[in-house]
Enzyme design. Sequence first.
Site: not given
Ligand code: S3P
Length: 437
Positions: A24, A313, A340, A386
Amino acid sequence: MAHDYFAVRPAKRLRGTTTVPGDKSMSHRAVLFGALAQGATHVRAWLPAGDTEASLGAVQALGVRVERHSETELTVHGGQLHAPDQPLDLVNAGTGIRLLTGIMVGQPFPSILDGSEQLRRRPMKRIIDPLRLMGADIEGTNGYAPLHIKPATLRGIQYDLPMASAQVKSAVLLAALFAEGETVVTEPGAARDHTERMLRAMGVDVAVEGNKVTIQPTRTLRPMDFTIPGDASSAAFPVVAALIIPDSDITLTNINLNPTRTGLFDVLREMGADLTITETGTEAGDPVGTIRARHSPLKGVTVGGEVVVRMIDEFPIFMVAALFAEGETLVRDAGELRVKETDRLAVMTAELTKLGATIVETEDGFYLSGVQKLTGAKVFGHDDHRISMSLVVAGLAADGNTDVIDAECAADSFPGYAETLRKLGANVWAQALEAGE
Ligand code: S3P
């Protein structure tokens, strides 16, 4: 709001070999960065999920032409962004809105970035603050979306990230492309580094030294041609299911093994998990490989510090694994889970309690003592992919039947989740709720 549910029956065992959809984080970046490149970026195994489609839609609303060869293969014709004629809708995508904001503050036209009610509850001050230090003209709505952006001249900054967040780091690095002078970002923990790796592959001068990232501005990005590997965060669900369900032995192929993403697997091994991880090559600069997971007796563990951001995550599914581990499990330093898609500490604790679990929530984590016995019940995914997928795994390992209300949201990151589990022998079906249920 999704009203479909997963009907989950206890699994006897999981067996077989399969893979999971594309990463993703990389899929968001492929379309967002591709839009900035001079020419055609060609991407295979792109993730066609709710969140990533939102980023793709936003890029198209900025006048970028995207050729869709199939659900998972596309070409982004980048180079020129145009003023959008309406607010950009990032739906539920936190990564989409935060990264795109970093790009939009550097454009010579105004824009508004917005999303669903859920996205409007996620903190944006964390990007507004550093972007303003760079000179950006950005107004939030009390620190939340919608975000109103006007053209401004940006300058490079030295910024110490107050939290380990790849989204905040990336927003600053992207704005830095349009700034005068270099930008240096220091992070308190090694958050995922897909932005650094991909920008470097596109010819940007990005230097990483320990926890310090230095980036030079540039307006010319080289287009990319790459195949996105399977998402380690999606692989986590079948992996944990196989570990906790007796007699299971599964293999997942073509999984992204970037070390900033594999914290869960490290912790599971510390708990005694029988995991065999074999690197088979590299894809878009990341190591890729096969994960074999066999049912294992697990031991409780203490999780805190550096590994937390590398499995950020995965805490909802980790909580399920911990219930099946003998002895005490303690998690700390994970307060980010409260901001989140939902407050994942509170929601997972509440929903697993309905299945009979005993978990003590703390300010920045939780503790529990296993092995615990779960009993099937009706639980809720709270429109958080999730959470929904973790509860399905809990249901597979419970006695009796479990219904997880909110199945649709799983497709925010893992389209075909039930089908993938069925391929491994699980009895999980996404069902439509009857009117009035
Ligand atoms: C992500 C960063 C993370 C993660 C999210 C995807 C990314 O978030 O939890 O699912 O692709 O940069 P945070 O930067 O808020 O920790």
